[in-house]
Design an enzyme around this catalytic site. Structure first.
Site, PDB file in Angstrom:
ATOM      1  N   GLU A  32       0.787  -1.210   0.000  1.00  0.00           N
ATOM      2  CA  GLU A  32       0.056   0.131  -0.089  1.00  0.00           C
ATOM      3  C   GLU A  32       0.924   1.354  -0.085  1.00  0.00           C
ATOM      4  O   GLU A  32       1.989   1.352   0.368  1.00  0.00           O
ATOM      5  CB  GLU A  32      -0.908  -0.161   1.278  1.00  0.00           C
ATOM      6  N   GLU A 178     -12.575  -1.946   1.761  1.00  0.00           N
ATOM      7  CA  GLU A 178     -13.255  -1.623   3.389  1.00  0.00           C
ATOM      8  C   GLU A 178     -14.272  -0.632   3.221  1.00  0.00           C
ATOM      9  O   GLU A 178     -14.458   0.482   3.940  1.00  0.00           O
ATOM     10  CB  GLU A 178     -12.342  -1.132   4.291  1.00  0.00           C
ATOM     11  N   GLU A 297      -6.540  -9.067   3.479  1.00  0.00           N
ATOM     12  CA  GLU A 297      -5.708  -8.542   4.520  1.00  0.00           C
ATOM     13  C   GLU A 297      -5.836  -9.119   5.669  1.00  0.00           C
ATOM     14  O   GLU A 297      -6.913  -9.333   6.291  1.00  0.00           O
ATOM     15  CB  GLU A 297      -6.140  -7.034   4.987  1.00  0.00           C
ATOM     16  N   GLN A 354       1.277  -5.855   5.622  1.00  0.00           N
ATOM     17  CA  GLN A 354       1.790  -5.476   4.384  1.00  0.00           C
ATOM     18  C   GLN A 354       2.993  -6.266   4.160  1.00  0.00           C
ATOM     19  O   GLN A 354       3.348  -7.279   4.911  1.00  0.00           O
ATOM     20  CB  GLN A 354       1.707  -4.204   4.171  1.00  0.00           C
TER      21      GLN A 354
HETATM   22  O1  AHR Z   1      -2.984  -2.452   6.235  1.00  0.00           O
HETATM   23  C1  AHR Z   1      -3.501  -1.357   7.064  1.00  0.00           C
HETATM   24  C2  AHR Z   1      -4.736  -0.706   6.542  1.00  0.00           C
HETATM   25  O2  AHR Z   1      -5.700  -1.678   7.442  1.00  0.00           O
HETATM   26  C3  AHR Z   1      -5.302  -0.673   5.097  1.00  0.00           C
HETATM   27  O3  AHR Z   1      -5.163   0.482   4.454  1.00  0.00           O
HETATM   28  C4  AHR Z   1      -6.866  -1.077   5.402  1.00  0.00           C
HETATM   29  O4  AHR Z   1      -7.704  -1.618   4.290  1.00  0.00           O
HETATM   30  C5  AHR Z   1      -7.084  -1.719   6.572  1.00  0.00           C
HETATM   31  O5  AHR Z   1      -7.726  -1.123   7.676  1.00  0.00           O
END
Ligand code: AHR
Length: 509
Positions: A32, A178, A297, A354
């Site tokens: 991200e 989300e 995620e 991530q």
């Molecule tokens: O991974 C960090 C954040 O967590 C992402 O941007 C979001 O999709 C989630 O809430």
């Protein structure tokens, strides 16, 4: 000398009892535009190891070693305010934007072509997300055209003009991120989002009929709209999408390590609930299509330490949520991965969130070194060895009491059989914090007797031990030579408290 276990957990492994097939995309990750995941993470043109495109060679090497085949991009909450057109064309002319998701300054030096060039060179499949927060159908279908049409149209010709002759051929697309979350820029109700996702998805597929689409599920199972959100979104999108997304982050709270170590129990129930909801919509619609899930995620994230985006100073590439992971966190990550494998029939896609620095298994310092966090090891070893069919593993043995989930088995386990090589992989976590645990697995129905190739273990006298820049190898997998198959054909191992194990077996030929 091997420690005597206080109790023994028993499992039967039989190749006739399979749960599903491992889709390598379950070992996906996520990049991200947040904190230092992109800038000084994968990309740092001034770094000693940078390639001609500005991407760090040392980090690229660790990404290869991690074994992830798929990377989701560019967000996350970031995507809900992103103008993808800002990140294409001559880098010097790209605007510096205020990113509302993380209150950061986005230089746009890395955009669609840079990221997709990197994934191609790394041999990774990209999974792209479109902005359904501040934008909609037109921007989404234009991005698919820019990425996937060979040429002869305005957007595809622009890509060619930018020096990318061949289309990127992105197959997997997330319809927003989300969108149920009030924190999301452009947050919507389930019906508003569902209609937009269905119409945007339809237009994107009109551009490229070969793409696959992911609709947003709930941001987590604690959302007040959980369950109902999925039902309404699927009601609107069922015919247009291929996957529904799930997100979950876990952390130890109020010193309750027992429940934290049992996080897989929550993930397991969460997946089962979403499968039930998706199948309910299928029944109501009399559809023969089975909705798949994209757990795009998941990770350990100490969210209680995050001050919230509004409290952040406005900076470029700030240090955001750079959690340092312990041995306990590694055991939980390994256990969550086992949970995903046991749902292989419905969860073919998943992304550890991530990849670098931002709650990542890889850490890097600007102008400095990069290293593997503790969580790197269970992920990389599972991705390398847990292939083929996932076998059913019913455990009977000692239990651990947890405040949040009640009694859970001390042993968490999953097993895979690679039919091509005959290799059997047994993954195991001992959730007990005090006692060694014996593992005894009866190996049934296998064509030949098996022998242990290796048992690799993550454990430490200090369950809070971490890897740091100064001590990057403090926690690494170590071999356990005592583990073996007995004369009776049972795999026998001893698992230290709060540990993760991978045991590889091969037929004796
Ligand atoms: O991974 C960090 C954040 O967590 C992402 O941007 C979001 O999709 C989630 O809430």
């Amino acid at each position: 000398m091997t420690e005597q276990p206080a109790g023994t957990a028993r499992v039967t492994i039989d190749p006739d009892f399979t749960l599903g097939t491992v889709d390598p995309r379950v070992y996906g990750t996520f990049v991200e535009h947040m904190g230092r995941c992109v800038y000084t993470g994968i990309y740092e043109p001034d770094h000693d190891t940078a390639d001609e495109h500005g991407f760090r060679g040392d980090v690229a090497e660790l990404v290869r070693e991690l074994g992830t085949p798929l990377v989701r991009y560019p967000g996350g909450n970031f995507v809900s305010g992103y103008r993808w057109e800002d990140g294409i064309g001559p880098a010097a002319e790209r605007p510096r934007r205020l990113d509302l998701a993380w209150r950061s300054i986005e230089s746009n030096q890395v955009g669609t072509d840079e990221f997709l060039g990197w994934t191609r060179r790394q041999g990774l499949e990209p999974m792209m997300a479109v902005n359904l927060g501040t934008r909609g159908i037109d921007a989404a279908r234009a991005l698919v055209e820019y990425c996937n049409i060979p040429g002869g149209t305005a957007w595809s010709d622009l890509r060619v003009k930018h020096g990318v002759r061949d289309p990127h051929g992105v197959k997997l697309w997330c319809l927003g991120n989300e969108m149920d979350g009030p924190w999301q820029t452009g947050h919507k109700t389930a019906t508003e989002y569902g209609r937009l996702a269905a119409t945007a998805g339809k237009a994107m597929r009109q551009v490229d009929p070969t793409i696959e689409l992911v609709a947003c599920g709930s941001s987590n199972a604690r959302m007040p709209t959980f369950g109902e959100w999925e039902r309404q979104v699927l009601h609107e999108t069922y015919d247009e999408v291929d996957y529904l997304s799930l997100h979950a982050y876990y952390e130890e709270t109020e010193g309750d390590r027992a429940s934290f170590l049992a996080s897989g129990a929550q993930m397991d129930a969460y997946i089962s609930d979403i499968v039930a909801t998706a199948d309910h919509v299928r029944a109501v619609r009399r559809s023969s299509k089975r909705m798949m899930l994209s757990f795009d995620e998941w990770n350990v994230w100490y969210q209680s330490r995050f001050p919230g985006e509004r409290a952040l100073p406005l900076e470029e590439q700030p240090r955001l949520i750079e959690d340092t992971y312990s041995v306990t966190d590694a055991a939980v990550v390994g256990s969550l991965l086992m949970t995903l494998l046991r749902h292989a029939d419905r969860v073919p896609v998943a992304c550890l969130a991530q990849l670098v620095n931002v709650i990542g298994p890889i850490r890097s310092e600007p102008g400095g070194s990069s290293w593997r966090q503790t969580t790197f090891h269970p992920f990389a070893l599972t991705a390398r060895h847990a292939r083929g069919s996932v076998l059913r593993t019913e455990v009977s043995g000692p239990v651990v009491e947890t405040p949040r989930y009640g009694p859970v088995q001390a042993l968490d386990t999953a097993a895979t059989l690679d039919e091509e090589t005959g290799e059997l992989t047994v993954l195991a976590v001992n959730r007990d914090q005090e006692q060694h645990l014996g593992l005894r697995a009866a190996l049934r129905g296998l064509a030949a007797p098996y022998r242990v190739v290796e048992h690799l273990l993550i454990a430490d006298d200090d369950p809070d031990a971490v890897n740091t820049q100064a001590e990057p190898e403090r926690v690494t997998p170590r071999p356990v030579p005592q583990t073996a198959v007995s004369a009776e054909g049972e795999l026998e191992a001893v698992l230290p408290p709060v540990s993760w194990s991978l045991i590889r077996l091969t037929p004796q030929r």
